[in-house]
Write a protein that holds these residues in place. Sequence first.
Motif, PDB file in Angstrom:
ATOM      1  N   LYS A 225       0.840  -1.199   0.000  1.00 52.15           N
ATOM      2  CA  LYS A 225       0.000   0.000   0.000  1.00 52.15           C
ATOM      3  C   LYS A 225       0.883   1.262   0.000  1.00 52.15           C
ATOM      4  N   ALA A 226       1.948   1.244   0.800  1.00 52.56           N
ATOM      5  CA  ALA A 226       2.863   2.388   0.823  1.00 52.56           C
ATOM      6  C   ALA A 226       3.517   2.586  -0.549  1.00 52.56           C
ATOM      7  N   TYR A 227       3.875   1.483  -1.184  1.00 51.87           N
ATOM      8  CA  TYR A 227       4.489   1.530  -2.524  1.00 51.87           C
ATOM      9  C   TYR A 227       3.505   2.156  -3.520  1.00 51.87           C
ATOM     10  N   ALA A 228       2.221   1.741  -3.452  1.00 50.17           N
ATOM     11  CA  ALA A 228       1.201   2.270  -4.377  1.00 50.17           C
ATOM     12  C   ALA A 228       0.966   3.761  -4.120  1.00 50.17           C
ATOM     13  N   PHE A 229       0.877   4.152  -2.842  1.00 54.47           N
ATOM     14  CA  PHE A 229       0.666   5.564  -2.507  1.00 54.47           C
ATOM     15  C   PHE A 229       1.839   6.424  -2.997  1.00 54.47           C
ATOM     16  N   GLU A 245      -0.430  15.392  -4.666  1.00 50.33           N
ATOM     17  CA  GLU A 245       0.911  14.882  -4.357  1.00 50.33           C
ATOM     18  C   GLU A 245       1.138  14.900  -2.845  1.00 50.33           C
ATOM     19  N   VAL A 246       0.767  16.016  -2.213  1.00 49.16           N
ATOM     20  CA  VAL A 246       0.883  16.119  -0.752  1.00 49.16           C
ATOM     21  C   VAL A 246       0.064  15.025  -0.069  1.00 49.16           C
ATOM     22  N   TYR A 247      -1.153  14.825  -0.577  1.00 53.38           N
ATOM     23  CA  TYR A 247      -2.053  13.835   0.040  1.00 53.38           C
ATOM     24  C   TYR A 247      -1.432  12.443   0.030  1.00 53.38           C
ATOM     25  N   TYR A 248      -0.910  12.018  -1.126  1.00 54.16           N
ATOM     26  CA  TYR A 248      -0.393  10.647  -1.228  1.00 54.16           C
ATOM     27  C   TYR A 248       0.971  10.487  -0.552  1.00 54.16           C
ATOM     28  N   THR A 252       1.676   7.818   2.448  1.00 57.81           N
ATOM     29  CA  THR A 252       2.864   6.968   2.484  1.00 57.81           C
ATOM     30  C   THR A 252       3.619   7.139   3.795  1.00 57.81           C
ATOM     31  N   ALA A 253       3.786   8.392   4.211  1.00 56.48           N
ATOM     32  CA  ALA A 253       4.520   8.674   5.456  1.00 56.48           C
ATOM     33  C   ALA A 253       3.795   8.080   6.664  1.00 56.48           C
ATOM     34  N   LEU A 254       2.472   8.106   6.647  1.00 56.61           N
ATOM     35  CA  LEU A 254       1.704   7.504   7.746  1.00 56.61           C
ATOM     36  C   LEU A 254       2.021   6.017   7.885  1.00 56.61           C
ATOM     37  N   ILE A 255       2.071   5.315   6.752  1.00 54.42           N
ATOM     38  CA  ILE A 255       2.381   3.879   6.805  1.00 54.42           C
ATOM     39  C   ILE A 255       3.830   3.667   7.238  1.00 54.42           C
ATOM     40  N   ASP A 256       4.764   4.472   6.707  1.00 51.01           N
ATOM     41  CA  ASP A 256       6.176   4.350   7.099  1.00 51.01           C
ATOM     42  C   ASP A 256       6.341   4.499   8.611  1.00 51.01           C
TER      43      ASP A 256
END
Length: 531
Positions: A225-229, A245-248, A252-256
């Motif tokens: 999911k992080a890879y897709a975002f 761009e900011v949203y995705y 990604t940062a949330l999952i990281d």
Amino acid sequence: MKIRFYLLLLVLGGVLQTAVCAQTSNERILVQLDKVISQKEKYRSEREAAIEQLKQRLHYASSNEEKYKLCGELFNLYLHYQADSASLYIKRKEYYNSLQRHPDRDIEIMINHAEVRGVMGMYNEALAELQAINPHQLNSPNREYYYFTIRACYGWMADNTVDKTVQEKYLRQTALYRDSLLEIIPKGNNHQIILAEKLILEGHPDKAIPLLNKVLTSSLGQQEKAYAFYTLSLAYEAKKDIDMEVYYLAQTALIDLTSSVREYAALQRLARLVYHQGNPERAYTYVSCSMQDAVACNARLRFLEVTEFYPIIDKAYSDKKAQEKRLERILMLSLSLLAISLIVLAFYLYHGMKKLSAMRKDLSQTNKELVAVNKQLQQTGKIKEVYIARYLDRCVSYLDKLEQYRRSLEKLAMASRIEELFKAIRSEQFLREERKNFYNEFDKSFLELFPHFIRDFNNLLTDEGKIEPKPGEILNTELRIFALIRLGVTDANRIAHFLGYSLATVYNYRSKIRNRAKGDKENFEQEVMNL
């Protein structure tokens, strides 16, 4: 013209509304990201607990096969979390493999070495390790792993190169290995994400976005999911859609961060964007978090990426803080002056309120006195009204009776019944009856005005001293004396004259009743007047 103008307004309104909605949506997710960063230690503890659990399993594992597998899991947990520890578990994998050597494992360990060296920024060493491998001789999992790693390694080298010519060379190599990966990887989510990445780099982000959105509707692990975002953020970067761009990147940062990954690219890229959007405080928080994690992981590339941009954000953040401090000093000075003004005003208001309070108190007391006087006047008026009516009737009745009495005497005189005439004149029966009737009328009138007088009067007396009229009586002598006092007739001579008693008798009754009072005997008659 008017229609075109209205259409233009509608279009502008729609664009503005879309921008506001995107901004609001981004603010929500950025606030969520801020919260996750503040709780970073909690997620780190969770990852450490998972690592510790695996270490315990490794400690108690009985077979070399199981130990090798657990070392591989520990390597994966440490790879983007603490690269030095990941290297340690590669060595342990080498040891357990040496006890029962397997060629496929030898290749896997070589790729592990290359991957961890790439994370640590040792790109030449990583490529040397990978170039010693012939991918055509590898089994399917190792070949897929090989192409993933070498593609990532060339991508990192391109990101870390200033020379445009060299960078383009590395990017071409990255594209070649991406194509090789697409040829061997099974159709599925990872294949679609890599294909979307290829489309973006070839200038077709609009084709990549639907592919990625479709991937996101399927069941994905956190890493996928992080890879897709992250790939979606690249697509919107290519489209120059900053809000998306900011949203995705935030997704990604949330999952990281919730996965407690320390080697990542999303948060520092997000820091640049929010800085350019005019939010240096948030950018400073993100870039500081990225720097701490890069150092903790020993991820050289990420550290270099952060340090390249960190001074700019740090200066902007420092300038803003300095400006805030200046504003704070000005505000504090203004507040101090305002506070002094308020204290002076409060002082004057206090004295004014004190005077107003005293005036209100006096006015309240005056009002109470007026109410009492009005009540007394109303009661006096009622007493006058009742007694005047009663005694006018009584006077007329007396006149009628006297007329009858005169006629009866006249008849006796005209009939020369002298003896009966003298007898009637000397008799007191007529006066006794009239006095009795007079007192009955008085008692009735009084109790109409004060129906609870007997009860209230007895409440002022002790239990032994209470007075109750005898059967057939309305008021007895004691009650009648104090009934007159309640009406304001306090003079003993007037009371004695009214009741036909001597002055001494009235004094005796008043004194006797006063001695039965429960409270202050001196104020007893005043209390009776207040009933």
